[in-house]
Design a protein around this motif. Structure first.
Motif, PDB file in Angstrom:
ATOM      1  N   LYS A 157       0.839  -1.190   0.000  1.00  0.00           N
ATOM      2  CA  LYS A 157       0.000   0.000   0.000  1.00  0.00           C
ATOM      3  C   LYS A 157       0.876   1.243   0.000  1.00  0.00           C
ATOM      4  N   PRO A 158       0.343   2.374  -0.474  1.00  0.00           N
ATOM      5  CA  PRO A 158       1.134   3.616  -0.433  1.00  0.00           C
ATOM      6  C   PRO A 158       1.648   3.948   0.961  1.00  0.00           C
ATOM      7  N   GLU A 159       0.882   3.627   1.997  1.00  0.00           N
ATOM      8  CA  GLU A 159       1.316   3.916   3.354  1.00  0.00           C
ATOM      9  C   GLU A 159       2.471   3.044   3.828  1.00  0.00           C
ATOM     10  N   ASP A 160       2.856   2.049   3.037  1.00  0.00           N
ATOM     11  CA  ASP A 160       4.041   1.257   3.341  1.00  0.00           C
ATOM     12  C   ASP A 160       5.325   1.963   2.909  1.00  0.00           C
ATOM     13  N   THR A 161       5.192   3.067   2.204  1.00  0.00           N
ATOM     14  CA  THR A 161       6.357   3.809   1.741  1.00  0.00           C
ATOM     15  C   THR A 161       7.187   4.292   2.923  1.00  0.00           C
ATOM     16  N   ALA A 162       8.459   3.944   2.934  1.00  0.00           N
ATOM     17  CA  ALA A 162       9.354   4.296   4.031  1.00  0.00           C
ATOM     18  C   ALA A 162      10.744   3.775   3.727  1.00  0.00           C
ATOM     19  N   VAL A 163      11.697   4.195   4.547  1.00  0.00           N
ATOM     20  CA  VAL A 163      13.001   3.557   4.553  1.00  0.00           C
ATOM     21  C   VAL A 163      12.919   2.386   5.521  1.00  0.00           C
ATOM     22  N   TYR A 164      13.300   1.219   5.069  1.00  0.00           N
ATOM     23  CA  TYR A 164      13.234   0.010   5.878  1.00  0.00           C
ATOM     24  C   TYR A 164      14.615  -0.338   6.393  1.00  0.00           C
ATOM     25  N   TYR A 165      14.703  -0.587   7.707  1.00  0.00           N
ATOM     26  CA  TYR A 165      15.963  -0.869   8.369  1.00  0.00           C
ATOM     27  C   TYR A 165      15.949  -2.254   8.990  1.00  0.00           C
ATOM     28  N   CYS A 166      17.048  -2.946   8.868  1.00  0.00           N
ATOM     29  CA  CYS A 166      17.240  -4.225   9.525  1.00  0.00           C
ATOM     30  C   CYS A 166      17.937  -4.010  10.863  1.00  0.00           C
ATOM     31  N   LYS A 167      17.562  -4.785  11.872  1.00  0.00           N
ATOM     32  CA  LYS A 167      18.198  -4.702  13.182  1.00  0.00           C
ATOM     33  C   LYS A 167      18.499  -6.089  13.724  1.00  0.00           C
ATOM     34  N   ALA A 168      19.657  -6.211  14.359  1.00  0.00           N
ATOM     35  CA  ALA A 168      20.044  -7.432  15.056  1.00  0.00           C
ATOM     36  C   ALA A 168      20.215  -7.120  16.535  1.00  0.00           C
ATOM     37  N   ARG A 169      19.662  -7.979  17.388  1.00  0.00           N
ATOM     38  CA  ARG A 169      19.765  -7.809  18.830  1.00  0.00           C
ATOM     39  C   ARG A 169      20.353  -9.059  19.447  1.00  0.00           C
ATOM     40  N   THR A 170      21.312  -8.852  20.345  1.00  0.00           N
ATOM     41  CA  THR A 170      21.881  -9.956  21.102  1.00  0.00           C
ATOM     42  C   THR A 170      21.683  -9.709  22.581  1.00  0.00           C
ATOM     43  N   VAL A 171      21.741 -10.789  23.355  1.00  0.00           N
ATOM     44  CA  VAL A 171      21.576 -10.721  24.800  1.00  0.00           C
ATOM     45  C   VAL A 171      22.912 -10.848  25.518  1.00  0.00           C
ATOM     46  N   PHE A 172      23.795 -11.699  25.015  1.00  0.00           N
ATOM     47  CA  PHE A 172      25.106 -11.894  25.609  1.00  0.00           C
ATOM     48  C   PHE A 172      26.204 -11.626  24.602  1.00  0.00           C
ATOM     49  N   PRO A 173      26.722 -10.400  24.556  1.00  0.00           N
ATOM     50  CA  PRO A 173      26.355  -9.230  25.360  1.00  0.00           C
ATOM     51  C   PRO A 173      25.114  -8.540  24.810  1.00  0.00           C
ATOM     52  N   TYR A 174      24.636  -7.540  25.529  1.00  0.00           N
ATOM     53  CA  TYR A 174      23.492  -6.767  25.061  1.00  0.00           C
ATOM     54  C   TYR A 174      23.951  -5.805  23.965  1.00  0.00           C
ATOM     55  N   THR A 175      23.483  -6.033  22.757  1.00  0.00           N
ATOM     56  CA  THR A 175      23.824  -5.159  21.648  1.00  0.00           C
ATOM     57  C   THR A 175      22.631  -4.976  20.722  1.00  0.00           C
ATOM     58  N   ASN A 176      22.624  -3.871  20.014  1.00  0.00           N
ATOM     59  CA  ASN A 176      21.686  -3.608  18.938  1.00  0.00           C
ATOM     60  C   ASN A 176      22.474  -3.045  17.764  1.00  0.00           C
ATOM     61  N   THR A 177      22.315  -3.651  16.607  1.00  0.00           N
ATOM     62  CA  THR A 177      23.021  -3.229  15.413  1.00  0.00           C
ATOM     63  C   THR A 177      22.012  -2.964  14.304  1.00  0.00           C
ATOM     64  N   TRP A 178      22.177  -1.844  13.631  1.00  0.00           N
ATOM     65  CA  TRP A 178      21.271  -1.432  12.561  1.00  0.00           C
ATOM     66  C   TRP A 178      21.970  -1.433  11.214  1.00  0.00           C
ATOM     67  N   GLY A 179      21.214  -1.750  10.177  1.00  0.00           N
ATOM     68  CA  GLY A 179      21.695  -1.606   8.819  1.00  0.00           C
ATOM     69  C   GLY A 179      21.521  -0.179   8.345  1.00  0.00           C
ATOM     70  N   GLN A 180      21.894   0.069   7.104  1.00  0.00           N
ATOM     71  CA  GLN A 180      21.878   1.428   6.569  1.00  0.00           C
ATOM     72  C   GLN A 180      20.515   1.847   6.029  1.00  0.00           C
ATOM     73  N   GLY A 181      19.630   0.901   5.825  1.00  0.00           N
ATOM     74  CA  GLY A 181      18.302   1.187   5.322  1.00  0.00           C
ATOM     75  C   GLY A 181      18.184   1.030   3.820  1.00  0.00           C
ATOM     76  N   THR A 182      16.985   0.694   3.375  1.00  0.00           N
ATOM     77  CA  THR A 182      16.689   0.600   1.960  1.00  0.00           C
ATOM     78  C   THR A 182      15.312   1.221   1.706  1.00  0.00           C
ATOM     79  N   GLN A 183      15.215   2.021   0.662  1.00  0.00           N
ATOM     80  CA  GLN A 183      13.993   2.763   0.379  1.00  0.00           C
ATOM     81  C   GLN A 183      12.967   1.887  -0.314  1.00  0.00           C
ATOM     82  N   VAL A 184      11.742   1.916   0.203  1.00  0.00           N
ATOM     83  CA  VAL A 184      10.599   1.269  -0.432  1.00  0.00           C
ATOM     84  C   VAL A 184       9.572   2.341  -0.744  1.00  0.00           C
TER      85      VAL A 184
END
Length: 117
Positions: free
Chosen positions: A86-113
């Motif tokens: 749908k048109p409302e799906d238009t956005a930059v989409y980002y991937c994220k990885a989360r770990t617990v040991f250790p606690y981390t969050n990592t993001w990708g650079q994004g891709t336009q939809v």
């Protein structure tokens, strides 16, 4: 340290489909969960879908029944299959990885939809 690279975005007509890929630089077997988020102009980043190492999934209400998240540990990749766009799906989409040991969050650079006729 894991690096994430998204691909597969582009311009699609309403009702069409796209498949986004998030390639990780190393094994994602021990990543607690990976997810897709999106951010439209002037809006806050919002959760689209997440998937755990045990393949438990979670979706935003706005995409349930249309989007599917999956992971391929052998390829160190997570996917987002987007159908009935749908048109409302238009956005930059980002991937994220989360770990617990250790606690981390990592993001990708994004891709336009962009969903437009």
């Amino acid at each position: 340290q894991v690096q994430l690279v998204e691909s597969g975005g582009g311009l699609v007509q309403p009702g069409g489909s796209l498949r986004l890929s998030c390639a990780a630089s190393k094994s994602i077997v021990n990543v607690s969960d990976m997810g897709w988020y999106r951010q439209a102009p002037g809006k806050q980043r919002e959760l689209v879908a997440t998937i755990t190492s045990g393949n438990t999934t979670n979706y935003a209400d706005s995409v349930k029944g249309r989007f599917t998240i999956a992971r391929d540990n052998a390829k160190n990749t997570v996917y987002l299959q987007m159908n009935s766009l749908k048109p409302e799906d238009t956005a930059v989409y980002y991937c994220k990885a989360r770990t617990v040991f250790p606690y981390t969050n990592t993001w990708g650079q994004g891709t336009q939809v962009t969903v437009s006729s």
